[in-house]
Design a protein around this motif. Structure first.
Motif, PDB file in Angstrom:
ATOM      1  N   LEU A  92       0.820  -1.206   0.000  1.00  0.00           N
ATOM      2  CA  LEU A  92       0.000   0.000   0.000  1.00  0.00           C
ATOM      3  C   LEU A  92       0.856   1.259   0.000  1.00  0.00           C
ATOM      4  N   ALA A 113      -7.012   3.278   5.320  1.00  0.00           N
ATOM      5  CA  ALA A 113      -7.429   2.565   4.102  1.00  0.00           C
ATOM      6  C   ALA A 113      -7.694   1.095   4.397  1.00  0.00           C
ATOM      7  N   LEU A 114      -6.871   0.485   5.251  1.00  0.00           N
ATOM      8  CA  LEU A 114      -7.090  -0.917   5.626  1.00  0.00           C
ATOM      9  C   LEU A 114      -8.407  -1.066   6.384  1.00  0.00           C
ATOM     10  N   ARG A 116     -10.947   0.923   6.115  1.00  0.00           N
ATOM     11  CA  ARG A 116     -12.027   1.243   5.163  1.00  0.00           C
ATOM     12  C   ARG A 116     -12.388   0.040   4.297  1.00  0.00           C
ATOM     13  N   THR A 117     -11.402  -0.812   4.020  1.00  0.00           N
ATOM     14  CA  THR A 117     -11.628  -1.958   3.136  1.00  0.00           C
ATOM     15  C   THR A 117     -11.722  -3.281   3.897  1.00  0.00           C
ATOM     16  N   ARG A 137      -9.283  -6.777  -1.747  1.00  0.00           N
ATOM     17  CA  ARG A 137      -9.471  -5.627  -0.866  1.00  0.00           C
ATOM     18  C   ARG A 137      -8.185  -4.819  -0.720  1.00  0.00           C
ATOM     19  N   ALA A 141      -7.595  -1.025  -1.605  1.00  0.00           N
ATOM     20  CA  ALA A 141      -7.087  -0.081  -0.603  1.00  0.00           C
ATOM     21  C   ALA A 141      -5.964   0.766  -1.194  1.00  0.00           C
ATOM     22  N   ARG A 142      -5.113   0.133  -1.993  1.00  0.00           N
ATOM     23  CA  ARG A 142      -4.041   0.904  -2.636  1.00  0.00           C
ATOM     24  C   ARG A 142      -4.621   1.894  -3.648  1.00  0.00           C
ATOM     25  N   LEU A 144      -7.466   3.304  -3.377  1.00  0.00           N
ATOM     26  CA  LEU A 144      -8.038   4.364  -2.544  1.00  0.00           C
ATOM     27  C   LEU A 144      -6.955   5.355  -2.140  1.00  0.00           C
ATOM     28  N   VAL A 175     -15.588   2.789  -3.212  1.00  0.00           N
ATOM     29  CA  VAL A 175     -14.317   3.479  -3.433  1.00  0.00           C
ATOM     30  C   VAL A 175     -14.481   4.554  -4.501  1.00  0.00           C
TER      31      VAL A 175
END
Length: 232
Positions: A92, A113-114, A116-117, A137, A141-142, A144, A175
């Motif tokens: 990430l 981000a982690l 969030r996903t 996921r 996340a990356r 995002l 996202v």
């Protein structure tokens, strides 16, 4: 707005034409038979395939001459673009900086981000220690974190079962809504197009057709789509 202005992609025995626009913030499935050029089209937008002629524009500015890293694009492939020797956190981090360096602010963004996903607490694992859904996921996340305005998905969830794929597509929508990204997603599954809840672009017979609202397109499909779906 993404504009493909009289774009022509050519390879030996292959030609694809596209002359269309996609509104900013749209979610668009890219549907059509194998070999029609769906992945080639995404790779051209991302900068991995050089057009034979025509232009690729984003917000009126031509991006066709830019190298991939300088384009406003994040692209996810079936392998999720994750480096197997790096932890999820380090993977990430590459979305924030090419050298993957982490300061406190970057770590805080990655943790967010982690969470969030749905991957809270898994930043220290390597991709091989995650399930297929968790890898998807992590890739999102990356995306995002990168927050690029164009998100290109080349069947990244094709290997997942129906329930998990539906969950991942819901996350893609979330996202996209959070970042305002314009989404182009290659798929062979009409249900994926419906779950994306937006537009669908048919790629068939040497042409990428202008996007249409998905349900309207399926309600009155052109002959090429009917043939592909087996409803003609």
């Amino acid at each position: 707005m993404l504009q493909l202005d009289r774009l022509v992609l050519e390879e030996p025995g292959f030609r694809l034409e596209a002359d269309l626009t996609l509104p900013k913030g749209a979610r668009c499935a890219v549907l059509g038979p194998s070999g029609a050029g769906k992945s080639t089209l995404l790779n051209a937008i991302a900068g991995f395939v050089a057009p034979h002629s025509g232009r690729i524009l984003w917000d009126g500015a031509e991006i066709g001459d830019l190298p991939p890293g300088q384009r406003p694009v994040t692209i996810l492939f079936q392998d999720q673009n994750l480096f197997p020797h790096l932890t999820v956190e380090r993977n990430l981090a590459l979305g924030l900086s090419p050298d993957g360096r982490l300061d406190d602010a970057a770590r805080a963004r990655i943790v967010e981000a982690l969470e969030r996903t749905g991957l809270a607490g898994l930043g220290g694992r390597r991709p091989g220690q995650l399930s297929g859904g968790q890898q998807g996921r992590a890739a999102l996340a990356r995306a995002l974190l990168r927050a690029r305005p164009l998100l290109l998905l080349d069947e990244p969830f094709a290997a997942l079962g129906p329930a998990l794929k539906a969950e991942m597509l819901a996350l893609v929508r979330a996202v996209a809504e959070e970042t305002g990204a314009t989404v182009l997603m290659v798929t062979h599954d009409p249900q994926d197009a419906r779950r994306l809840e937006g537009l669908t672009m048919l790629v068939a017979e040497g042409r990428a057709h202008p996007p249409m609202p998905t349900e309207a397109l399926f309600a009155d499909p052109p002959p090429a789509l009917s043939a592909y779906l087996g409803t003609g």
